[in-house]
Design an enzyme around this catalytic site. Structure first.
Site, short mmCIF file in Angstrom:
data_model
loop_
_atom_site.label_atom_id
_atom_site.label_comp_id
_atom_site.label_asym_id
_atom_site.label_seq_id
_atom_site.Cartn_x
_atom_site.Cartn_y
_atom_site.Cartn_z
N ASP A 463 0.75 -1.12 0.12
CA ASP A 463 0.15 -0.05 0.16
C ASP A 463 0.78 1.30 0.04
O ASP A 463 2.21 1.32 0.27
CB ASP A 463 -0.94 -0.05 1.23
CG ASP A 463 -2.27 0.57 1.06
OD1 ASP A 463 -2.25 1.72 0.36
OD2 ASP A 463 -3.12 0.27 1.60
N ASP A 533 -10.75 2.04 -2.94
CA ASP A 533 -11.44 1.81 -1.70
C ASP A 533 -12.87 2.06 -1.48
O ASP A 533 -13.52 1.50 -0.59
CB ASP A 533 -10.77 2.89 -0.62
CG ASP A 533 -9.31 2.43 0.00
OD1 ASP A 533 -8.91 1.37 -0.53
OD2 ASP A 533 -8.63 3.29 0.57
#
Ligand code: GLA
Length: 719
Positions: A463, A533
Site C-alpha cells: 500500500d 477503496d
C-alpha cells in the site's frame, strides 16, 4: 478488425532507398522516415499497410510565413527544444556551456528482431539519444522509450525527458478519452473534443495518482464500442508522469508522454545516461471495445508477471473492513475459518499487525510483529490459514512512516523534507525518501526479513496511502535534488524486483489508497491492483467500467463488502457478488455478521465464480450497456477458446414499469449452439439451448425490476 487475424506476424523493415522504417506490428503499421534535413519524421500510424512501395520518402513541410518554420509544420518523431520549434518537445536540455538549443539528427540504426533502435545526436554537441521501438505483433502495440546520453565533457541538465510522441493523421474533429478521479472515486471516464492548444493530464503527486491515469484514447469523433478508429496509449511509470495532447495550428494532433517536466531536473555527468519510462501505443478500427480488449490481452501476455502462463487470481478474503486495526490471532483465525467455508483460497490480514499500530497514528515504519496481538508471531495464524486450505497474505505500507514510530525516532532525516520547513502530514504519516540508498536498503531488508522469517507468506498487499509533500533531498547536491522524483520510483521498483527474485513464489498487489498506483510500470511487477477503496457496488459498476477501458479485469481486485457502505446505500448480497465477480473476486465483509443465508448464497457465488473465472479474467470483455448511460447495465465476457460466455446484468432502478432493454450478445459464433444456464431464472422464454445468431441478433429479455436487481447468465457452447 480481428485481434487474432494477422497475429504473430510482425516485422521491422528498413526501406533504404527512401530512408523509411516500416514497423509492422500484427494488425498495425507504424512508419518513420528520415527527411532531407536529416530529421526523424513521423509518417504513419494506423491499420496495417502491406506495400512498402506505397510509402514516399519523408520530406519536411514548408514553413508557414515567417512564424512557423518547417520544424513546426512537419510531424516530428522526437523533437528537441531548439531550432525555433514551439511544439511540445520530447527533450529539453541545458548543455555544459549554457547553450539551450537542441537539434537532433539521425545518425544510424539497428534492427534486432522485434526491436528497432535509432541513434540521434545533436547537430553540434555530444548529446545523444537512442530511440527504442519494440513491436508486439500479437496485439499491434508498439513500445517506445529513449535513452539520453551525455557524451560531452561537462554536465548536462535535462529539463524535460519524454519517452516519445505519437502523431495522428493530420486532421480535425478528434476526440480525447481519458480517466480522472480522486480517492474512492477513481476511473471516471471523460470524453471531449480536441481543439487547438494543449491538454495536459499528469501526476505531480509522486505516484501514478487517483486524479488521472497515464492512459489515453483518441478517436475521430464518432467511434463507439464496436466501430471506429481508436488510437490509444499508456505510460509505464508509477512516479510523476505527463501526457500532453496537443493540436498544433497546423492541424497536427500529437501526444507526448514521459516523465513529468514539472519540478523535474536531471543532471547527466559526462558519460552518464537516463532511460525514460516505456510509452505504449496501439490502434484499432474496432472502436473502444476492441481497444480495451487489445490492451487487456497485451497486459496479461506481455506486461504482467508470468505472462500468458500466469495462474488465475485466487479468491481472496481481506480483513480490513471487518476488523480494521483490531487484528489479533484469535479474531483472524475465526474469520479465516469462515472464509474457508465459502471457498476462499487466500486469506489476507490487512493493516494493524505490526509495531504499535492500533490506529493510524502510530507504527508505520516498524515492520515487526505486534507481540500483544500475536504473542507467538505470525506462525500460528499462517499455519491455521494453511491448514484450512488457503494461502496467507499480509498488508504492508513500506514507503511510509508515522512520526510516532521507532523508525522515525531513530531516523527523522529519512522522511522526505526540506530542512527547517514544516513536514506536512497526511493520515498522520510522512513519506520516506526512497530515493536514498540507505532507506531503500533498509526497507528491502525489513521486508526480506519478514518473508524469510515467515516463508509461508504467499502474498503482500503493498500500500501507499499518501502523496508526496516537501519533496526535499537535502543530502544530495543541490543541482541533483529534483532527481528524487525519478530515483524514488526506480528504487521502489528495485525493491519489488529484488523481493520477487529472492522469493519467486511471492505475489504482490499494488494498492495506493485504492487505485492510486495503477499503470503499466507497476503492473509489470505486480500480479493485481486494488481498484478503489470505494466498495459500494453501485459506484463500483462505473469505477470498474472506467478501469476496464485501460486495464485487464484479471488485475482488477473487487471485494464484496457489507452495506451500507460509502453512500449510505444498501444493495442485495447477490448484486454485490455479481459486481465483484466481474473482476478478480475478493470478499471483504465482516463474516462474523453474515447470516446463514448470506453464507449459503456466498458459497454458491464463489462456486459459480470458480467456474467462470478464466472467462472473466482472461477472456474478451464487451461493455454492452454502460452503467453511465441509464439504470440498466450489462457486461459480457467470452472465453479465449469461445466455449463459454458470461453475461452480468444490473438494474439500479426500474421506472414506469418498463422491462430492461433487449440484450444482444457479442463475440459469439453465429453458427454455434449454446446451452444457457441462469443463476436465478431471470431470463424470459425458458431458453435452454440457443444459437449464437439468435443471441447476437434477436437478443435476450431479462426479468430485472425494482431496485438493485441483478443476474448472471452463462452460455456454454455445444460441440
Ligand atoms: C488503504 C487501503 C485499504 C486498507 C487501508 C489500511 O486505505 O486502500 O484497503 O488496506 O489502507 O490502512
Amino acid at each position: 478488425m480481428s485481434l487474432l487475424a494477422p497475429a504473430g506476424s510482425g516485422a521491422i523493415r528498413y526501406v533504404a532507398a527512401r530512408k523509411l522504417w516500416h514497423l509492422e506490428a500484427g494488425p498495425v503499421s507504424y512508419v518513420i522516415g528520415v527527411n532531407e534535413k536529416n530529421e526523424l519524421q513521423s509518417i504513419y500510424w494506423g491499420k496495417r499497410l502491406w506495400r512498402d512501395d506505397d510509402l514516399a520518402a519523408a520530406h519536411s513541410n514548408p514553413e508557414w510565413a515567417s512564424f512557423d518554420n518547417s520544424g513546426n509544420t512537419t510531424p516530428q518523431e522526437y523533437p528537441g527544444w531548439g531550432g525555433g520549434r514551439y511544439i511540445e518537445p520530447c527533450l529539453k536540455v541545458t548543455l555544459p556551456d549554457g547553450v539551450r538549443d537542441l537539434v537532433l539528427h539521425y545518425v544510424s540504426h539497428t534492427i534486432d528482431g522485434d526491436t528497432l533502435r535509432i541513434e540521434m545526436k545533436d547537430i553540434a554537441y555530444g548529446l545523444e539519444v537512442t530511440l527504442a521501438y519494440q513491436v508486439y505483433p500479437e496485439s499491434g502495440v508498439i513500445r517506445k522509450s529513449a535513452v539520453i546520453r551525455n557524451r560531452t565533457s561537462g554536465p548536462v541538465t535535462l529539463e524535460s525527458a519524454q519517452s516519445g510522441a505519437w502523431n495522428l493523421p493530420r486532421g480535425e474533429g478528434y476526440r480525447l478519452t481519458y480517466l480522472s478521479g480522486r480517492w474512492a472515486g477513481e476511473w471516471q471516464i471523460n470524453r471531449e473534443p480536441i481543439h487547438p492548444g494543449m491538454k495536459v493530464i499528469e501526476s505531480r503527486r509522486g505516484n501514478t495518482s487517483h486524479q488521472a491515469n497515464p492512459w489515453f484514447a483518441i478517436d475521430e469523433g464518432s467511434a463507439d464500442e464496436e466501430r471506429g478508429r481508436v488510437w490509444f496509449g499508456a505510460i509505464g511509470w508509477s512516479g510523476n508522469w505527463r501526457l500532453s495532447i496537443e493540436q498544433t495550428s497546423h492541424q497536427q494532433v500529437r501526444v507526448t508522454g514521459g516523465f513529468n517536466p514539472f519540478d523535474f531536473s536531471y543532471r547527466l555527468g559526462s558519460g552518464e545516461s537516463l532511460e525514460t519510462p516505456p510509452f505504449y501505443g496501439g490502434f484499432t478500427d474496432g472502436g473502444f471495445g476492441e481497444a480495451s480488449r487489445i490492451l487487456h490481452r497485451f497486459e496479461r501476455v506481455n506486461i504482467m508477471p508470468g505472462g500468458a502462463t500466469a495462474r488465475l487470481r485466487p479468491v481472496l478474503y481481506n480483513s480490513w473492513e471487518a476488523t480494521e486495526f483490531a487484528v489479533d490471532e484469535a479474531g483472524q483465525k475465526a474469520l479465516a475459518a469462515k472464509a474457508a467455508k465459502l471457498g476462499v483460497e487466500r486469506f489476507v490480514m490487512d493493516d494493524g499487525w505490526f509495531g504499535a499500530r492500533n490506529n493510524d497514528r502510530a507504527g508505520l515504519g516498524d515492520w515487526t510483529v505486534n507481540r500483544q496481538k500475536f504473542p507467538n508471531g505470525l506462525g500460528p495464524l499462517i499455519d491455521a490459514v494453511n491448514s484450512l486450505g488457503m494461502d496467507f497474505g499480509l498488508w504492508v505500507e513500506p514507503e511510509m512512516v508515522n512520526p510516532d514510530s521507532n523508525l522515525y525516532r531513530q531516523h527523522p532525516d529519512w522522511a522526505m523534507h526540506f530542512p527547517d520547513r514544516p513536514r506536512t502530514e497526511a493520515r498522520n504519516q510522512l513519506v520516506l525518501n526512497m530515493a536514498r540508498e540507505d532507506v531503500k536498503n533498509y526497507i528491502f531488508e525489513a521486508l526480506d526479513r519478514l518473508l524469510v522469517e515467515n516463508p509461508k507468506i504467499a502474498f503482500l498487499k503493498w500500500d501507499m496511502n499518501r502523496n508526496f509533500s516537501e519533496p526535499g533531498w537535502p543530502e544530495a547536491p543541490v543541482e541533483q535534488q529534483k532527481e528524487l522524483w525519478v530515483a524514488y520510483t526506480r528504487n521502489v521498483y528495485e525493491i519489488i524486483d529484488r523481493l520477487r527474485k529472492k522469493h519467486p513464489k511471492l505475489e504482490i498487489e499494488s494498492c495506493s489508497g485504492g487505485g492510486g498506483r495503477v499503470d503499466l510500470g507497476i503492473l509489470s511487477r505486480t500480479d493485481e491492483v486494488w481498484t478503489s477503496d470505494n466498495t459500494d457496488a453501485f459506484d463500483r459498476l462505473r469505477i470498474q467500467e472506467g478501469f476496464s477501458y485501460a486495464y485487464t479485469p484479471k488485475a482488477m481486485m473487487a471485494w464484496v463488502t457489507d452495506v451500507p457502505n460509502f453512500n449510505g446505500r444498501s444493495t442485495p448480497l447477490q448484486y454485490r457478488f455479481l459486481v465483484a465477480m466481474m473482476g478478480s473476486l475478493g470478499i471483504g465483509g465482516n463474516l462474523n455478521k453474515w447470516s446463514a443465508d448470506d453464507m449459503a448464497l456466498a458459497t454458491r457465488m464463489v462456486y459459480l465464480y470458480k467456474s467462470i473465472r478464466k472467462t472473466v479474467q482472461e477472456g474478451s470483455l464487451f461493455r454492452l450497456f454502460s452503467p453511465d448511460a441509464g439504470t440498466f447495465s450489462a457486461t459480457e465476457y467470452v472465453s479465449g477458446d469461445g466455449r463459454q460466455a458470461v453475461l452480468f446484468a444490473f438494474r439500479s432502478a426500474q421506472d414506469y414499469g418498463y422491462p430492461p432493454p433487449v440484450v444482444r450478445l457479442s463475440g459469439l459464433d453465429e453458427r454455434a449452439v449454446y446451452r444457457v444456464k441462469t443463476i436465478d431464472r431471470k431470463l424470459t422464454g425458458g431458453l435452454e439451448t440457443v444459437s449464437g445468431a439468435y443471441l447476437m441478433n434477436r437478443g435476450i429479455d431479462l426479468r430485472l425490476g425494482g431496485d438493485f436487481d441483478s443476474t448472471a447468465v452463462v452460455f456454454e457452447r455445444l460441440e
